[in-house]
Write an enzyme that holds these catalytic residues in place. Sequence first.
Site, PDB file in Angstrom:
ATOM      1  N   GLY A   7      65.448  71.217  -7.050  1.00 16.86           N
ATOM      2  CA  GLY A   7      64.569  70.315  -6.325  1.00 16.86           C
ATOM      3  C   GLY A   7      64.062  69.206  -7.211  1.00 16.86           C
ATOM      4  O   GLY A   7      64.570  68.972  -8.315  1.00 16.86           O
TER       5      GLY A   7
ATOM      6  N   GLY B 103      62.109  71.012 -10.277  1.00 16.78           N
ATOM      7  CA  GLY B 103      62.630  72.175 -10.988  1.00 16.78           C
ATOM      8  C   GLY B 103      63.747  72.852 -10.245  1.00 16.78           C
ATOM      9  O   GLY B 103      64.313  72.313  -9.292  1.00 16.78           O
TER      10      GLY B 103
ATOM     11  N   LYS C 261      60.782  79.626  -8.411  1.00 12.54           N
ATOM     12  CA  LYS C 261      60.870  78.182  -8.592  1.00 12.54           C
ATOM     13  C   LYS C 261      60.312  77.834  -9.970  1.00 12.54           C
ATOM     14  O   LYS C 261      59.106  77.876 -10.200  1.00 12.54           O
ATOM     15  CB  LYS C 261      60.077  77.469  -7.498  1.00 12.54           C
ATOM     16  CG  LYS C 261      60.080  75.948  -7.606  1.00 12.54           C
ATOM     17  CD  LYS C 261      59.271  75.340  -6.461  1.00 12.54           C
ATOM     18  CE  LYS C 261      59.207  73.825  -6.554  1.00 12.54           C
ATOM     19  NZ  LYS C 261      58.408  73.241  -5.460  1.00 12.54           N
TER      20      LYS C 261
ATOM     21  N   ASP D 260      58.395  66.415   4.205  1.00 13.31           N
ATOM     22  CA  ASP D 260      59.839  66.560   3.976  1.00 13.31           C
ATOM     23  C   ASP D 260      60.415  67.628   4.897  1.00 13.31           C
ATOM     24  O   ASP D 260      61.116  68.538   4.457  1.00 13.31           O
ATOM     25  CB  ASP D 260      60.107  66.908   2.512  1.00 13.31           C
ATOM     26  CG  ASP D 260      61.531  66.537   2.077  1.00 13.31           C
ATOM     27  OD1 ASP D 260      62.201  65.790   2.829  1.00 13.31           O
ATOM     28  OD2 ASP D 260      61.962  66.987   1.008  1.00 13.31           O
TER      29      ASP D 260
END
Length: 1001
Positions: A716, A719, A736, A842
Amino acid sequence: MAFCFRPFLIFLIIFVLENSTTHVDAFANNVTDHQALLSFKASITDDPLGALDSWNNSIHFCEWNGVTCSSRRQRVTALNLTYQHMTGTLSPNIGNLSFLRGIYLYENNFHGLIPNEIGQLLRLKELNLGYNSFQGIFPPNLSQCVDLRKLSMYSNNLKGKLPTVFTSWPRLYLVYLGKNHFTGSISPSIGNLSSLHGLRLEINNLEGHIPVEIGHLKKLEYLDLSVNNLLGVVPLPLYNISSLFSVSLSVNELAGTLPTDLGFTLPKLQEFYVGRNKFSGPLPPSINNASNLVDFEIVENNITGPIPNNLGSLPNLQTLGLGHNLLGESMRPNDWSFFNSLVNCTNLRRLGLHESSLRGVLPYSIVNLSTTMEELYLYGNLLYGSIPREIGKLVNMRVLNLYENLLTGTIPESVGKLSKLSGLGLNNNNISGMIPTSISNITQLYGLRLQDNKLQGSIPTQLFNISTMEQFSLANNRLRGVLPEEVEYLSKCYYLDFSQNLFTGPLPSKIGSLKQLDVLDLSYNKLTGDIPSTLGGCVMLEELYLEGNFFQGKIPTSLKALKNLALLDLSNNNISGNIPTFFDGFHQIIFLNLSDNKLGGEVSKRGLFSNVSAFSVIGNSELCGGIQALHLDACPVNVSRNKKKSLALRIVLLLVLVPLGVLSACLACICYRRRNSKKLDDHVPVLKENQHIQLSYQDLLLATNEFSPSNFLGEGRYGSVYKGARESVEHILAVKVLNVEVHGANKSFLAECETLRNIRHRNLIKIITACSSIDFKGNDFKALVFEFMTNGSLDSWLHPSPSYQGNERNLTLFQRLNIAIDVAQGVDYLHHHSHTSIIHSDIKPQNILLNEDFVAHIGDFGLARFTFATTSDINQTQMSSTGVHGTVGYIPPEYGMFGEISIEGDVYSYGILLLEIFSGKRPTENSILIDGVGNLHDYVKKALPQRVMDIADPRTLLDHEEHGSTVSQTHSRAMMEVCLESIFEVGLLCSEEMPQNRIDI
């Protein structure tokens, strides 16, 4: 008779032999195709969506995913693997697919060189390698593909020269080579592409002149050469290509004048962008004859006036960008007849006349502009007079920027009728009077800049009820009174500047509620009292200015929570006490100003205090020590009677407390052993609903097999994500790991922690824990741990491959509907039912994750409302936010101009998602864009209601067509048609172009 039969027999034998040879050759060629495809697969190192899972010997290669063959010879004719996010190189053996006519590898992660062997594909007609990471030069052997029609290598890392001999492709229709690193000049041979309709070479490093031969392209419709280093005069023949409807030459070094007959020679012109060049001369008076003109943008040039006074004859005009030119220097003051004509442009939405040396009284006709007006920029001119009282007639206005002029008078009460306004800039004028309370009626206002005027009175407390406010500046006025506690309602504000006024009283204690605040400037007022300890709650603060007040007391220890501080100014106050030691650890701070206070004690020599250019403590007479550059007195070293008493007291306390501590420890140990003895047979603990376990760097290292590539799930903005498993947790994990070196990653981590710990909903991704530590090399390590979603992303189910024939990866109509409802409920919770309104920014299939029961969960909050880039310029003149948020195709139109995010923007993204779920088409799909429809919204709208089943994803019909009688199928199909039409209508209502026309989630 035997004599007659013999020739026939010979003919029969020859026929059989020839056909046998043909069959053998075909078999051999099929083997070549098979081997070439296997070589292609072998060059792929990562296939996250399983696009090549079917590429095995269980079925014929013509049935493999993404492969199309000719029906007679069974030869490969097309390879279509777009949007698969595959990683690898392109095998040179692709050149052995000699019957290949189309290669479509758009939007993957291919790298390395484009093999020269691709030039062996003599039948190739379409080559689309856009949005990858190919390197090296343009493949020279591609010139052998003489039948090429469409060529796209858009958005790669290619370099070197453009092709010099375009004559190799006489039938070329589209050339998209933009967004690379090509250098050199555009070859004159490009003028030989007589069939060319579209040419995109933007965002490269091209130099030299635009070749005059480009004027030979008589069928050219779309030309984009923007963002290069082109110079010189634009060839006049270019302006004579009558088929052109879009021309973009922005951001170059082009000079010369615009032709006076521009509006006559380009009769189909709809879009004309030449901003940020060096064009000079007068504005072409003939533009009013370009009756199809929609967007005309020439900002940042040296164009002079006069502005034609008959622009009102352009019925389709939506954007007129003339700003940052020299228009006013050749016009008489108060010659605003052109402005009066714009009243007739009934579709006008955006008007830019900023920084153009325009002089005179602000025209009253501003209030008679079309009610479609959304954005008006008149800042940076020499306009005087007052703002008309009837300004409230522009009911659809979203951005009104009149700053940096000579305006006087007051702010009209009617400004409160501009209920859709998101940005209001009136700063740097001579406006006086009170701030109208009616501004509080503008409930969508995100930016209010009234600084550098002569405003008086107090701040209407109603203004603090505008929950959408992000930028609020009243600096350098004559405002007075006490700052109200209602400031806490500005929960989304990240820029707050009330400096250089006459405010009195204490700083509101609830200031710490502003979790998103980046910049707080209250300097040079008359504020009193202590600095509230609650200020430590503003965890995002990067700049804090409190100088020039009457603050007293000590610097609160709670400020140590402000780990993002870059600038802190507490100078010119009455602050006393010692300098807190936590400042030693503020390595990120650029400057700390504590001068002219009443501080005492020793100045540290560590951390930022080791660099004299990073801080100032002058004007504090009681300080001592510090680095030599400060020239402070040494601190006294003596043991006073008080210190002796203190030492004796410590000894007594040790003698008493140590035995008590040992006793307490023993009792605790006994209790612990008794409790654990009862739990020897308990199962492994499972994470409770409100319990966040603690996982260290080592725990996550082991869980992810040392962050192995085999555990890698995706990457992403901040990261990478890995799959992990821990014995102490029943869940499989998704870890993540943030790249802390990326600007904004630390801020994103803090924001996600702050937000995700306070939200909980069935349709939001569940956070298990967070880890902030250091790795084994001493580097910062930050990670967020989520529950793993078994069925992956919605995107992998909607688009398993462009030519997928099976249905084992298909979603039924009812599954799609349930997923759409799940997402809507999750977004509704974020907007209206969480502790504070959260905007995701998003919404797209890749961020919708499905568990084992296909329940949808919204994930990836990396671009949510709480992630803002900061601005350190307190004299910022733009009323924009922090850039475009989101993903192309799902970004609402208003984000493209200003970048401000809103609840309505999320609704737009959801609407596009809904249309995609049931149409099966991506919003950026070539079939939509090439058809000239514009976007997915228009594609669906054009088909309703007559062709609803034509645009529906045919895979939704599979379950209904395989079961039931003909009558039941007919009835079922009719019911589905009604259902799909209703769903598409909802998607259209959500994705309306204007935010105010969209329905609420």
